[in-house]
Design a protein around this motif. Structure first.
Motif, PDB file in Angstrom:
ATOM      1  N   MET A 162     -79.227 -88.871 -55.552  1.00  0.00           N
ATOM      2  CA  MET A 162     -78.490 -89.336 -56.716  1.00  0.00           C
ATOM      3  C   MET A 162     -77.160 -88.594 -56.858  1.00  0.00           C
ATOM      4  SD  MET A 162     -80.312 -91.738 -57.762  1.00  0.00           S
ATOM      5  CE  MET A 162     -79.261 -92.061 -59.154  1.00  0.00           C
ATOM      6  N   MET A 163     -77.150 -87.298 -56.519  1.00  0.00           N
ATOM      7  CA  MET A 163     -75.914 -86.531 -56.635  1.00  0.00           C
ATOM      8  C   MET A 163     -74.831 -87.074 -55.702  1.00  0.00           C
ATOM      9  SD  MET A 163     -75.258 -82.475 -55.851  1.00  0.00           S
ATOM     10  CE  MET A 163     -75.616 -82.727 -54.092  1.00  0.00           C
ATOM     11  N   PHE A 164     -75.180 -87.286 -54.425  1.00  0.00           N
ATOM     12  CA  PHE A 164     -74.185 -87.781 -53.482  1.00  0.00           C
ATOM     13  C   PHE A 164     -73.843 -89.250 -53.748  1.00  0.00           C
ATOM     14  CE2 PHE A 164     -75.643 -84.058 -51.100  1.00  0.00           C
ATOM     15  CZ  PHE A 164     -74.431 -83.540 -50.673  1.00  0.00           C
ATOM     16  N   ALA A 165     -74.797 -90.017 -54.275  1.00  0.00           N
ATOM     17  CA  ALA A 165     -74.485 -91.395 -54.631  1.00  0.00           C
ATOM     18  C   ALA A 165     -73.484 -91.447 -55.786  1.00  0.00           C
ATOM     19  CB  ALA A 165     -75.766 -92.144 -54.998  1.00  0.00           C
ATOM     20  N   ASP A 166     -73.650 -90.546 -56.751  1.00  0.00           N
ATOM     21  CA  ASP A 166     -72.703 -90.482 -57.866  1.00  0.00           C
ATOM     22  C   ASP A 166     -71.327 -90.023 -57.397  1.00  0.00           C
ATOM     23  OD1 ASP A 166     -74.668 -91.319 -59.570  1.00  0.00           O
ATOM     24  OD2 ASP A 166     -75.224 -89.291 -60.225  1.00  0.00           O
ATOM     25  N   ILE A 167     -71.300 -89.062 -56.464  1.00  0.00           N
ATOM     26  CA  ILE A 167     -70.014 -88.600 -55.941  1.00  0.00           C
ATOM     27  C   ILE A 167     -69.286 -89.732 -55.219  1.00  0.00           C
ATOM     28  CG2 ILE A 167     -68.936 -87.033 -54.277  1.00  0.00           C
ATOM     29  CD1 ILE A 167     -71.112 -85.002 -54.923  1.00  0.00           C
ATOM     30  N   ALA A 168     -70.063 -90.530 -54.446  1.00  0.00           N
ATOM     31  CA  ALA A 168     -69.469 -91.646 -53.720  1.00  0.00           C
ATOM     32  C   ALA A 168     -69.143 -92.824 -54.625  1.00  0.00           C
ATOM     33  CB  ALA A 168     -70.395 -92.100 -52.589  1.00  0.00           C
ATOM     34  N   GLY A 169     -69.705 -92.832 -55.840  1.00  0.00           N
ATOM     35  CA  GLY A 169     -69.436 -93.907 -56.778  1.00  0.00           C
ATOM     36  C   GLY A 169     -70.115 -95.215 -56.445  1.00  0.00           C
ATOM     37  N   VAL A 170     -71.300 -95.142 -55.819  1.00  0.00           N
ATOM     38  CA  VAL A 170     -72.003 -96.377 -55.439  1.00  0.00           C
ATOM     39  C   VAL A 170     -73.121 -96.717 -56.412  1.00  0.00           C
ATOM     40  CG1 VAL A 170     -71.434 -96.136 -53.018  1.00  0.00           C
ATOM     41  CG2 VAL A 170     -73.511 -95.072 -53.883  1.00  0.00           C
ATOM     42  N   GLY A 171     -73.517 -95.805 -57.288  1.00  0.00           N
ATOM     43  CA  GLY A 171     -74.518 -96.114 -58.286  1.00  0.00           C
ATOM     44  C   GLY A 171     -75.921 -96.189 -57.729  1.00  0.00           C
ATOM     45  N   GLN A 172     -76.738 -96.990 -58.396  1.00  0.00           N
ATOM     46  CA  GLN A 172     -78.146 -97.119 -58.026  1.00  0.00           C
ATOM     47  C   GLN A 172     -78.323 -98.022 -56.808  1.00  0.00           C
ATOM     48  OE1 GLN A 172     -80.779 -95.651 -59.506  1.00  0.00           O
ATOM     49  NE2 GLN A 172     -79.702 -94.681 -61.221  1.00  0.00           N
ATOM     50  N   PHE A 173     -79.446 -97.784 -56.085  1.00  0.00           N
ATOM     51  CA  PHE A 173     -79.817 -98.620 -54.950  1.00  0.00           C
ATOM     52  C   PHE A 173     -81.090 -99.375 -55.298  1.00  0.00           C
ATOM     53  CE2 PHE A 173     -77.456 -95.102 -53.036  1.00  0.00           C
ATOM     54  CZ  PHE A 173     -76.528 -95.782 -52.270  1.00  0.00           C
ATOM     55  N   GLU A 174     -81.078-100.671 -55.043  1.00  0.00           N
ATOM     56  CA  GLU A 174     -82.253-101.483 -55.344  1.00  0.00           C
ATOM     57  C   GLU A 174     -83.401-101.195 -54.387  1.00  0.00           C
ATOM     58  OE1 GLU A 174     -81.161-105.551 -55.360  1.00  0.00           O
ATOM     59  OE2 GLU A 174     -79.759-105.367 -57.049  1.00  0.00           O
ATOM     60  N   ASN A 175     -83.078-100.869 -53.152  1.00  0.00           N
ATOM     61  CA  ASN A 175     -84.095-100.621 -52.135  1.00  0.00           C
ATOM     62  C   ASN A 175     -83.730 -99.370 -51.369  1.00  0.00           C
ATOM     63  OD1 ASN A 175     -86.004-100.727 -50.043  1.00  0.00           O
ATOM     64  ND2 ASN A 175     -85.974-102.971 -50.018  1.00  0.00           N
ATOM     65  N   ALA A 176     -84.753 -98.624 -50.921  1.00  0.00           N
ATOM     66  CA  ALA A 176     -84.503 -97.397 -50.160  1.00  0.00           C
ATOM     67  C   ALA A 176     -83.776 -97.688 -48.848  1.00  0.00           C
ATOM     68  CB  ALA A 176     -85.819 -96.668 -49.877  1.00  0.00           C
ATOM     69  N   LYS A 177     -84.024 -98.873 -48.280  1.00  0.00           N
ATOM     70  CA  LYS A 177     -83.364 -99.230 -47.033  1.00  0.00           C
ATOM     71  C   LYS A 177     -81.877 -99.492 -47.202  1.00  0.00           C
ATOM     72  CE  LYS A 177     -87.494-101.202 -44.882  1.00  0.00           C
ATOM     73  NZ  LYS A 177     -88.094-102.402 -44.239  1.00  0.00           N
ATOM     74  N   ASP A 178     -81.433 -99.679 -48.454  1.00  0.00           N
ATOM     75  CA  ASP A 178     -80.023 -99.938 -48.714  1.00  0.00           C
ATOM     76  C   ASP A 178     -79.184 -98.660 -48.730  1.00  0.00           C
ATOM     77  OD1 ASP A 178     -80.687-102.600 -48.965  1.00  0.00           O
ATOM     78  OD2 ASP A 178     -80.927-102.493 -51.144  1.00  0.00           O
ATOM     79  N   ILE A 179     -79.826 -97.493 -48.694  1.00  0.00           N
ATOM     80  CA  ILE A 179     -79.084 -96.226 -48.734  1.00  0.00           C
ATOM     81  C   ILE A 179     -78.369 -96.030 -47.403  1.00  0.00           C
ATOM     82  CG2 ILE A 179     -79.257 -93.726 -49.016  1.00  0.00           C
ATOM     83  CD1 ILE A 179     -81.802 -94.192 -50.615  1.00  0.00           C
ATOM     84  N   PRO A 180     -77.056 -95.926 -47.390  1.00  0.00           N
ATOM     85  CA  PRO A 180     -76.329 -95.768 -46.122  1.00  0.00           C
ATOM     86  C   PRO A 180     -76.458 -94.351 -45.584  1.00  0.00           C
ATOM     87  CG  PRO A 180     -74.797 -95.724 -47.947  1.00  0.00           C
ATOM     88  CD  PRO A 180     -76.142 -96.024 -48.545  1.00  0.00           C
TER      89      PRO A 180
END
Length: 258
Positions: A162-180
């Motif tokens: 969640m920390m790195f997703a917030d830094i990248a500004g991508v927000g929540q992920f609907e599926n774990a497989k969607d995490i780049p």
């Protein structure tokens, strides 16, 4: 095994391209890039979809071997194991025993043991079908990337994601497989460092108690000039041997990856 890691390096590089493209201003066509690479590396220059020749595969593998240190350090269980073993050596008070080469070799082979299911999955789902011509390059890359993605995601803390997703500004992920991979990789490395230091802290405590007891006894006897480290070292080694420390530590590290 080096061949599997070499192909895995190529897999993770190309598998990360769609993820990197997601945060870029210009989004390249990942399928077009894969097709261009496959045509450029084709054994027949006339444009026919023929498998890579052995010489080209060998050249590609030798080129990818330069990426192996980064792959082994940052995308496998190697980092956690090496840090824990280094903390153990420092807790015992041993400066050069076991030597660094021994710790690195032990970490490498234990990592191969832990990563064996993932490497077998990559070999079965991607490398063998691609070598036999049953899969195209882009499909093989996607299949291999899923195996590494699954392993890294299991060992990654949600707070770090969640920390790195917030830094990248991508927000929540609907599926774990969607995490780049651009977000998963730093999250995985951070989680591994946190876990390694937690395990190291628990290992350090009993040896610290021995140091405190020995130092207190020497001070009470007035032996100020005698180094407590020299006296406590045999007791530390005795404790480690009595509890079968190496087997306990290796088994605990292997089981810590689930």
């Amino acid at each position: 095994m080096l061949g599997l890691l070499g192909v895995a390096a190529l897999t993770m590089f190309f598998a990360s391209q769609p993820a990197l493209a997601a945060v870029s201003v210009v989004e390249p066509d990942a399928a077009g890039i894969g097709s261009a690479i496959e045509r450029a590396l084709s054994a027949d220059g006339a444009g026919e979809d023929t498998p890579l020749s052995f010489s080209i595969q060998l050249l590609l593998l030798m080129s990818l071997l330069t990426l192996l240190p980064s792959i082994v350090l940052m995308m496998t269980s190697f980092l956690r194991i090496l840090i824990v073993l280094s903390i153990l050596r420092q807790a015992l008070g041993l400066q050069g025993s076991p030597p660094t080469q021994v710790l690195v070799g032990l970490s490498l082979f234990l990592s191969l043991f832990i990563m064996a299911p993932t490497l077998d999955m990559v070999n079965t789902a991607a490398i063998e079908p691609y070598s036999s011509g049953a899969l195209e390059a882009d499909a093989a890359i996607a299949a291999a990337g899923e195996a590494f993605h699954e392993f890294m995601l299991r060992q990654t803390r949600e707070a770090n994601l969640m920390m790195f997703a917030d830094i990248a500004g991508v927000g929540q992920f609907e599926n774990a497989k969607d995490i780049p991979f651009s977000i998963l990789l730093p999250s995985f490395v951070t989680s591994e460092l946190e876990t390694a230091f937690q395990i190291g802290f628990m290992i350090f405590l009993p040896f610290l108690v021995i140091d405190l007891v020995v130092a207190s006894v020497l001070m009470s006897l007035g032996m100020m000039m005698l180094s407590p480290t020299i006296i406590s070292l045999p007791f530390k080694l005795l404790l480690f041997v009595l509890v079968d420390g190496w087997s306990l530590l290796m088994g605990s590290l292997a089981m810590s990856f689930g």
